[in-house]
Design a protein around this motif. Structure first.
Motif, PDB file in Angstrom:
ATOM      1  N   LYS A 336      36.785  29.462  77.313  1.00 56.42           N
ATOM      2  CA  LYS A 336      36.122  30.050  78.479  1.00 56.42           C
ATOM      3  C   LYS A 336      35.195  29.040  79.160  1.00 56.42           C
ATOM      4  CE  LYS A 336      38.088  33.832  78.796  1.00 56.42           C
ATOM      5  NZ  LYS A 336      39.071  33.852  79.854  1.00 56.42           N
ATOM      6  N   PHE A 337      34.546  28.210  78.340  1.00 56.52           N
ATOM      7  CA  PHE A 337      33.632  27.231  78.928  1.00 56.52           C
ATOM      8  C   PHE A 337      34.394  26.283  79.862  1.00 56.52           C
ATOM      9  CE2 PHE A 337      31.969  22.887  78.849  1.00 56.52           C
ATOM     10  CZ  PHE A 337      30.860  23.096  79.633  1.00 56.52           C
ATOM     11  N   PHE A 338      35.522  25.741  79.352  1.00 54.23           N
ATOM     12  CA  PHE A 338      36.262  24.779  80.176  1.00 54.23           C
ATOM     13  C   PHE A 338      36.909  25.454  81.392  1.00 54.23           C
ATOM     14  CE2 PHE A 338      35.819  22.251  76.286  1.00 54.23           C
ATOM     15  CZ  PHE A 338      35.221  21.141  76.861  1.00 54.23           C
ATOM     16  N   GLU A 339      37.323  26.689  81.197  1.00 50.15           N
ATOM     17  CA  GLU A 339      37.900  27.438  82.314  1.00 50.15           C
ATOM     18  C   GLU A 339      36.843  27.595  83.419  1.00 50.15           C
ATOM     19  OE1 GLU A 339      40.352  31.008  81.045  1.00 50.15           O
ATOM     20  OE2 GLU A 339      38.844  31.923  82.367  1.00 50.15           O
ATOM     21  N   PHE A 340      35.646  27.915  82.979  1.00 51.14           N
ATOM     22  CA  PHE A 340      34.531  28.096  83.906  1.00 51.14           C
ATOM     23  C   PHE A 340      34.230  26.779  84.644  1.00 51.14           C
ATOM     24  CE2 PHE A 340      29.825  27.579  84.258  1.00 51.14           C
ATOM     25  CZ  PHE A 340      29.606  28.480  85.281  1.00 51.14           C
ATOM     26  N   LYS A 341      34.162  25.711  83.859  1.00 47.30           N
ATOM     27  CA  LYS A 341      33.851  24.398  84.424  1.00 47.30           C
ATOM     28  C   LYS A 341      34.930  23.978  85.440  1.00 47.30           C
ATOM     29  CE  LYS A 341      32.402  20.037  82.591  1.00 47.30           C
ATOM     30  NZ  LYS A 341      32.672  19.104  81.537  1.00 47.30           N
ATOM     31  N   ASP A 342      36.195  24.186  85.046  1.00 48.75           N
ATOM     32  CA  ASP A 342      37.292  23.782  85.929  1.00 48.75           C
ATOM     33  C   ASP A 342      37.325  24.594  87.220  1.00 48.75           C
ATOM     34  OD1 ASP A 342      38.025  21.905  84.142  1.00 48.75           O
ATOM     35  OD2 ASP A 342      39.741  22.992  83.315  1.00 48.75           O
ATOM     36  N   THR A 343      36.914  25.836  87.119  1.00 47.69           N
ATOM     37  CA  THR A 343      36.916  26.679  88.321  1.00 47.69           C
ATOM     38  C   THR A 343      36.088  25.998  89.408  1.00 47.69           C
ATOM     39  OG1 THR A 343      36.988  28.571  86.872  1.00 47.69           O
ATOM     40  CG2 THR A 343      36.417  29.026  89.153  1.00 47.69           C
ATOM     41  N   VAL A 344      34.968  25.440  89.017  1.00 41.60           N
ATOM     42  CA  VAL A 344      34.114  24.775  89.999  1.00 41.60           C
ATOM     43  C   VAL A 344      34.650  23.370  90.311  1.00 41.60           C
ATOM     44  CG1 VAL A 344      31.764  24.017  90.522  1.00 41.60           C
ATOM     45  CG2 VAL A 344      32.137  26.141  89.258  1.00 41.60           C
ATOM     46  N   ALA A 345      35.059  22.648  89.236  1.00 38.63           N
ATOM     47  CA  ALA A 345      35.520  21.265  89.446  1.00 38.63           C
ATOM     48  C   ALA A 345      36.763  21.219  90.347  1.00 38.63           C
ATOM     49  CB  ALA A 345      35.822  20.613  88.102  1.00 38.63           C
ATOM     50  N   ASN A 346      37.600  22.223  90.268  1.00 37.45           N
ATOM     51  CA  ASN A 346      38.833  22.215  91.057  1.00 37.45           C
ATOM     52  C   ASN A 346      38.631  22.574  92.527  1.00 37.45           C
ATOM     53  OD1 ASN A 346      40.251  21.428  88.867  1.00 37.45           O
ATOM     54  ND2 ASN A 346      40.935  23.485  88.299  1.00 37.45           N
ATOM     55  N   LEU A 347      37.396  22.720  92.906  1.00 33.65           N
ATOM     56  CA  LEU A 347      37.099  23.003  94.315  1.00 33.65           C
ATOM     57  C   LEU A 347      37.550  21.854  95.218  1.00 33.65           C
ATOM     58  CD1 LEU A 347      33.440  24.307  94.722  1.00 33.65           C
ATOM     59  CD2 LEU A 347      35.496  25.290  95.740  1.00 33.65           C
ATOM     60  N   SER A 348      37.376  20.613  94.734  1.00 30.31           N
ATOM     61  CA  SER A 348      37.602  19.450  95.597  1.00 30.31           C
ATOM     62  C   SER A 348      39.027  18.937  95.531  1.00 30.31           C
ATOM     63  CB  SER A 348      36.674  18.305  95.179  1.00 30.31           C
ATOM     64  OG  SER A 348      35.354  18.686  95.396  1.00 30.31           O
ATOM     65  N   ASN A 349      39.535  18.537  96.689  1.00 30.42           N
ATOM     66  CA  ASN A 349      40.850  17.895  96.787  1.00 30.42           C
ATOM     67  C   ASN A 349      41.906  18.648  95.979  1.00 30.42           C
ATOM     68  OD1 ASN A 349      39.596  15.866  98.314  1.00 30.42           O
ATOM     69  ND2 ASN A 349      39.087  14.707  96.475  1.00 30.42           N
ATOM     70  N   ASN A 350      41.883  19.945  96.066  1.00 26.84           N
ATOM     71  CA  ASN A 350      42.797  20.769  95.285  1.00 26.84           C
ATOM     72  C   ASN A 350      44.197  20.772  95.915  1.00 26.84           C
ATOM     73  OD1 ASN A 350      44.195  23.220  94.359  1.00 26.84           O
ATOM     74  ND2 ASN A 350      42.261  23.602  93.288  1.00 26.84           N
ATOM     75  N   GLU A 351      45.172  20.408  95.118  1.00 27.73           N
ATOM     76  CA  GLU A 351      46.563  20.310  95.635  1.00 27.73           C
ATOM     77  C   GLU A 351      46.985  21.565  96.378  1.00 27.73           C
ATOM     78  OE1 GLU A 351      49.899  18.576  94.268  1.00 27.73           O
ATOM     79  OE2 GLU A 351      48.968  17.160  92.899  1.00 27.73           O
ATOM     80  N   GLU A 352      46.569  22.713  95.852  1.00 26.20           N
ATOM     81  CA  GLU A 352      46.981  23.974  96.484  1.00 26.20           C
ATOM     82  C   GLU A 352      46.397  24.106  97.888  1.00 26.20           C
ATOM     83  OE1 GLU A 352      49.357  25.996  95.348  1.00 26.20           O
ATOM     84  OE2 GLU A 352      49.507  24.364  93.885  1.00 26.20           O
ATOM     85  N   ASP A 353      45.202  23.573  98.077  1.00 22.75           N
ATOM     86  CA  ASP A 353      44.574  23.694  99.395  1.00 22.75           C
ATOM     87  C   ASP A 353      45.310  22.897 100.472  1.00 22.75           C
ATOM     88  OD1 ASP A 353      42.700  25.382  98.377  1.00 22.75           O
ATOM     89  OD2 ASP A 353      41.201  23.816  98.024  1.00 22.75           O
ATOM     90  N   TYR A 354      45.950  21.796 100.026  1.00 26.49           N
ATOM     91  CA  TYR A 354      46.698  20.996 101.000  1.00 26.49           C
ATOM     92  C   TYR A 354      47.964  21.729 101.473  1.00 26.49           C
ATOM     93  CZ  TYR A 354      43.579  17.084  99.967  1.00 26.49           C
ATOM     94  OH  TYR A 354      42.470  16.278  99.844  1.00 26.49           O
ATOM     95  N   LYS A 355      48.224  22.880 100.837  1.00 22.92           N
ATOM     96  CA  LYS A 355      49.393  23.671 101.266  1.00 22.92           C
ATOM     97  C   LYS A 355      48.985  24.813 102.176  1.00 22.92           C
ATOM     98  CE  LYS A 355      51.919  22.739  97.005  1.00 22.92           C
ATOM     99  NZ  LYS A 355      52.144  23.231  95.657  1.00 22.92           N
ATOM    100  N   THR A 356      47.693  24.858 102.526  1.00 21.39           N
ATOM    101  CA  THR A 356      47.238  26.024 103.288  1.00 21.39           C
ATOM    102  C   THR A 356      46.970  25.726 104.762  1.00 21.39           C
ATOM    103  OG1 THR A 356      44.923  25.618 102.757  1.00 21.39           O
ATOM    104  CG2 THR A 356      46.153  27.036 101.229  1.00 21.39           C
TER     105      THR A 356
END
Ligand code: GLC
Length: 631
Positions: A336-356
């Motif tokens: 859960k800790f890493f999931e939580f951390k990644d949720t915030v860390a994945n905000l930047s330059n997220n591959e999925e966002d380049y598809k939007t």
């Protein structure tokens, strides 16, 4: 000889300038499959190329990806950096160049998965493939470069030394930097203005409180012999009444989401829109905006954050805020800790966002990720096309690029660090970029991130005096890096002066590389292809026709092995007046190189002229000193 193969229905990239008729039968050395191709390579084959990428000069043995990425940690496990340069050369049993022309992600498995197989996988399977066969490495590069068009030629003053910092916060701070360089007799031609010269990080604005009467300030600096080079960022701040924002919205010049609204992302100013540089009207509009600064006397720019770098999209930010709340009362255990951390860390330059978000590219709608690698290129093109319409020479270099951008500007090598390994990377990357047509390039000397030590700065300058773009730049929060901040400043000054006596040589060698589609900096194998030892060397570089360099790039090293593929004259320079010369025979030599010394090797039959320009060497009587190697 260049052969072109068309696979599917490729999207136009603008990389090539020659229309080559496509072959009707696919090339038989390669095995083609749905999303790419592969072929066997010999155990001794060298793989050169890929422009901006981590690791050594020979790209064999790793996987690289072409996906323009804002990544400030240039270490061996990275697949992509800021540019996409899909050109490589196989050199060994067979010699040929390969250019995979496609605007989306490509993965190059350079005999990583299988030691004798090179595999190219494309995210979208429509592409142009060019195979270049010629008998020498130089000819392969030349043919490729004829295909992609002539490289950008900067103004001569852009070969001077530039000082940069994120940031010089006001005009007095800039004045101070210039003054201290002068007082210490350190040559300087440019001072770079990072994001803080702008009002609230808005492109094409000036913070008048910090840089009052900007036009006169530019003039004042020019009379001091200094050109100011401001940064321009890709994102346009969302702010009512701000002309660039208002015009962009009114004319549909920004990238759009599927619902037709302008995508909102976060970068320096907070919320921004991204200009749709693939749209020729938007490109023209944005290019014209540089006039705001050109009309104030500015003659050069650096384009940044144009991968584009996205700190967050508004949509993802909202969902992350919703998401993280659910962790509030949880026991954050290992998962859960890493999931939580990644949720915030994945905000930047997220591959999925380049598809939007979407582009209007020549009237057709494309989802961004499909044309991702063309974004930075077209920002440079926006500027370059406008500059071409002026009768002035303008300096332009960018962070992100694709092949084709080399016709409009140079690139710098992004956010490196004050690490010894990054001098080495700087050496390899410069040669690989030269192959791909990016001749005007250099890294942040001294390193951008982290703190620079006096010896690292000195050694880096000793290589940096040979790179076309010679700029000392460092990040916010790091140790100040102007050379006068270090106790060995006088050694640094002498090294910088060497750049200035080499200026004519460097400029002419560079111009020749532009005119002849050759490389300004290249590996020994290009000129000494029959010499097995020379072929294996990566850390000695031929610069122009007359010289070879062998930089020292290891911490505390006070010498190094040098291999001479022929008899050469070694110059050991401590300053422009303190030069030791010695003829050395072909073969291996261990050479002592004190911390304040630079090695230059003059090739047999060649002459190196040091020229003393009035501006920096008013007291010197002999204006040209020649060193020759005749054996
Ligand atoms: C990016 C650039 C860097 C610049 C900084 C602030 O990180 O690569 O050179 O100093 O942004 O503008």
């Amino acid at each position: 000889m260049i052969k072109r193969y068309i696979l599917g229905e490729p999207i136009y990239t603008g990389a090539v300038v020659r229309d080559i008729k496509a072959e009707s039968v696919l090339c038989e050395i390669f095995e083609f499959y749905e999303n790419g191709f592969k072929f066997d390579i010999d155990k001794d084959d060298i793989v050169y190329g890929l422009g901006q990428a981590v690791r050594g000069l020979n790209k064999r043995g790793y996987i690289y990806q072409s996906k323009c990425s804002d990544d400030p940690v240039h270490i061996e496990n990275k697949y992509s950096l800021y540019g996409a340069h899909n050109f490589f050369i196989i050199y060994g049993k067979k010699n040929f160049g390969v250019f995979v022309d496609t605007p989306s992600k490509v993965s190059f498995d350079m005999a990583f998965t299988s030691t004798d197989e090179l595999k190219v996988d494309l995210e979208y399977s429509d592409y142009n493939l060019y195979i270049i066969e010629a008998s020498t490495l130089t000819e392969i590069v030349q043919e490729f470069r004829q295909l992609i068009g002539k490289s950008y030629m900067p103004p001569k003053w852009a070969f001077g030394y530039g000082q940069s910092r994120w940031s010089y916060y006001n005009s007095d701070e800039v004045r101070e930097v210039v003054k201290i360089h002068k007082e210490n007799d350190i040559p300087l031609d440019m001072v770079y203005l990072d994001i803080d010269y702008m009002k609230d990080y808005k492109d094409f604005t000036i913070n008048e409180d910090l840089f009052p009467d900007f036009e006169n300030f530019v003039k004042e600096m020019k009379t001091e012999g200094i050109r100011l080079i401001p940064i321009i960022d890709a994102g346009v701040k969302i702010e009512k009444g701000y002309d660039v924002y208002e015009e962009g919205v009114a004319n549909n010049y920004f990238c759009k989401k599927a619902d037709g609204s302008d995508i909102i992302c976060g970068v320096w100013p907070g919320e921004v829109h991204f200009p749709d540089f693939l749209n020729s009207d938007a490109r023209k509009w944005f290019g014209n905006k540089y006039d705001f600064l050109i009309s104030k006397g500015i003659e050069g720019f650096w384009n940044d954050m144009n991968e584009p770098a996205i700190f967050y999209t508004k949509d993802r930010l909202e969902s992350v805020f919703d998401e993280i709340d659910k962790y509030r009362d949880m026991n954050l255990d290992i998962y859960k800790f890493f999931e939580f951390k990644d949720t915030v860390a994945n905000l930047s330059n997220n591959e999925e966002d380049y598809k939007t978000f979407y582009h209007n590219y020549d009237g057709k709608k494309y989802r961004h990720d499909i044309v991702h690698n063309l974004y930075g290129y077209n920002m440079t093109r926006a500027a370059g096309e406008y500059f071409d319409s002026l009768d002035k020479e303008i300096l332009m270099f960018s962070r992100s690029s694709y092949i084709g951008a080399h016709r409009y500007g140079g690139i710098w090598q992004g956010d490196n660090c004050s690490w010894w390994s990054h001098i080495e990377l700087n050496m390899y990357m410069t040669m690989s970029l030269n192959m791909a047509g990016f001749l005007y390039t250099g890294a942040d000397i001294g390193g951008f991130g982290d703190n620079c030590s006096p010896d690292l700065m000195l050694r880096w300058l000793e290589f940096g005096i040979f790179t076309p773009l010679m700029r000392n730049h460092s990040a916010l929060g790091t140790r100040r890096q102007e050379v006068y901040q270090f106790d060995n400043m006088s050694d640094m000054r002498e090294i910088i002066k060497i750049r200035y006596v080499l200026m004519d040589y460097i400029y002419n060698a560079f111009k020749k590389a532009v005119d002849n589609n050759t490389m300004y900096m290249r590996p020994l194998s290009f000129d000494y292809s029959n010499d097995i030892a020379a072929r294996r060397i990566e850390d000695q570089i031929l610069v122009g026709d007359s010289i070879m360099i062998a930089p020292v790039y290891k911490q505390n090293a006070l010498g190094r092995m040098v291999y001479l593929p022929e008899t050469m004259k070694m110059l050991k320079l401590r300053s422009v007046h303190d030069i030791e010369e010695k003829v050395l025979e072909k073969g291996y030599h261990y050479i002592d190189v004190a911390l304040n010394e630079v090695l230059i090797f003059i090739r047999n039959g060649e002459t190196l002229s040091l020229s003393f320009d009035e501006k920096y060497f008013s007291s010197v009587k002999d204006k040209i000193i020649e060193y020759s190697c005749e054996v």
